[in-house]
Scaffold this active site. Structure first.
Site, short mmCIF file in Angstrom:
data_model
loop_
_atom_site.label_atom_id
_atom_site.label_comp_id
_atom_site.label_asym_id
_atom_site.label_seq_id
_atom_site.Cartn_x
_atom_site.Cartn_y
_atom_site.Cartn_z
N GLU A 75 47.89 4.43 7.66
CA GLU A 75 47.14 4.93 8.80
C GLU A 75 47.81 6.14 9.45
O GLU A 75 47.13 7.08 9.88
CB GLU A 75 46.97 3.80 9.83
N PHE A 104 40.06 -1.28 10.25
CA PHE A 104 39.92 -2.18 11.40
C PHE A 104 40.76 -1.60 12.53
O PHE A 104 41.85 -1.06 12.29
CB PHE A 104 40.40 -3.60 11.08
N ALA A 105 40.30 -1.75 13.76
CA ALA A 105 41.05 -1.20 14.90
C ALA A 105 42.46 -1.78 14.98
O ALA A 105 43.37 -1.11 15.48
CB ALA A 105 40.29 -1.48 16.20
N ASP A 106 42.64 -2.98 14.49
CA ASP A 106 43.96 -3.60 14.48
C ASP A 106 44.98 -2.80 13.68
O ASP A 106 46.19 -2.91 13.90
CB ASP A 106 43.88 -5.01 13.89
N TYR A 107 44.50 -1.98 12.74
CA TYR A 107 45.40 -1.21 11.88
C TYR A 107 45.74 0.15 12.47
O TYR A 107 46.45 0.94 11.82
CB TYR A 107 44.75 -0.98 10.51
N HIS A 122 42.23 -8.61 12.56
CA HIS A 122 40.95 -7.95 12.27
C HIS A 122 39.98 -8.05 13.45
O HIS A 122 38.78 -7.87 13.25
CB HIS A 122 40.28 -8.57 11.04
#
Length: 354
Positions: free
Chosen positions: A76, A99-102, A145
């Protein structure tokens, strides 16, 4: 291209429309912008041949080739770093973070490079990049996720934060974001990717993948960043929400019979504080609903702004209904969401204050 505010263009009400869910609307916006502007490129993990984990980029590589729609390594920080360079060079990259978590490994590039490039170079360089990412829960994705990190980005000067709640808004806001000369974080609420659930907002719906979606113009239109939408007018209470929570609030309010005005913020930064202020001064009450954790969530900033601007008009304390200050629960995610029970309790509390 010029900045969004200078060229805001609404959809032609007579334009041909199709029924689209949010995924289809996002794909339509990307397709249209790539066709209009050869400088628009799409990049990210699995966005090319596979078309994205949620299929938002399906068909684009086949149409525009591997040099404009291409897969990246699982890095990322690298994805966003390359996008910053592309933007400075003159392209308009649309990187996808799966995913926003990443997104956290990319924070340094977003905060230290993308957000500051225009200011640091005295306008000589810009970072016209739109970072798309699905966020929030609703698919039992667990702790890695399902997070809602929008509050982090609203704190960063130089970055705009956009969250649509309908297919129509998703396409118009994404077009405006791509045309904007500043970096935009475009969070897509995956719980409503395929349309708002019918009926039960306190548990998953069996027919979520078959929802017909909404009417979306086939052609070009844009929704200006920084303009909220009043999705339900009312006189007794103002509810501020965005993304999935707009639909949840609407369902709860209509079931409870409360004359509430629901404002879909659409963009958190820039924020349409004028619409908020006008509504709260009219209703005298304000409730804020978001899925992210409560402490330091964007609702805290909204509460402070409303208090500063509308204090003498308030007839009751401002209420917040949010996610809990806990690690994201996998099996209990539908208890974690603000739903009919907790929103209903907040409605009774705020309306009972004379």
């Amino acid at each position: 291209m010029t900045d969004t505010a200078a060229t805001a263009q609404p959809a032609d009400p007579a334009a041909d429309t199709l029924r689209m869910n949010m995924i289809q609307a996002i794909n339509s916006a990307l397709d249209l912008m790539m066709d209009r502007d050869p400088d628009v490129v799409v990049m990210g993990e699995d966005v090319g041949y596979f078309g994205g984990v949620f299929r938002a980029t399906a068909g684009l590589q086949a149409k525009y080739g591997k040099t404009r729609v291409f897969d990246t390594p699982i890095t990322e920080c690298g994805i966003i770093g390359v996008a910053v360079g592309m933007g400075a060079y003159g392209l308009r990259p649309v990187p996808e973070i799966q995913f926003a978590d990443y997104i956290y490994p990319a924070l340094d590039q977003l905060v230290s490079e993308a957000a500051r490039l225009r200011y640091r170079s005295a306008g000589e360089f810009i970072a016209p990049m739109t970072v798309r990412s699905p966020f929030g829960g609703g698919i039992f994705g667990g702790q890695t996720h399902s997070q809602s990190p929008e509050g982090i980005f609203t704190h960063v000067s130089g970055v705009k934060t956009v969250i649509p709640s309908t297919p129509y808004d998703a396409k118009g806001l994404l077009i405006a974001s791509i045309e904007d000369n500043d970096p935009v974080i475009f969070f897509e609420p995956k719980r409503i990717y395929n349309g708002p659930f019918n009926g039960h907002w306190d548990r998953p719906a069996e027919n979520w993948s078959k929802h017909p979606g909404g009417a979306v113009p086939e052609g070009y239109y844009r929704i200006p960043l920084g303009k909220a939408a009043i999705v339900r007018p009312g006189e007794a209470l103002t509810i501020l929400a965005y993304g999935t929570m707009v639909h949840v609030c609407r369902a709860v309010v209509e079931d409870a019979g409360v004359d509430a005005e629901i404002i879909d913020l659409r963009t958190l930064v820039p924020l349409d504080i004028e619409t908020i202020e006008e509504s709260v001064k009219k209703t005298g009450r304000c409730m804020i609903v978001h899925e992210a954790t409560r402490t330091s969530g964007f609702g805290a900033e909204l509460s402070a702004l409303v208090q500063e601007r509308c204090f003498y008009h308030l007839e009751a304390p401002i209420e917040r209904v949010t996610g809990f200050d806990t690690p994201y629960p996998h099996s209990l995610e539908w208890a974690y969401f603000p739903g009919p029970v907790r929103i209903g309790q907040a409605l009774k509390k705020i309306m009972s204050n004379a």
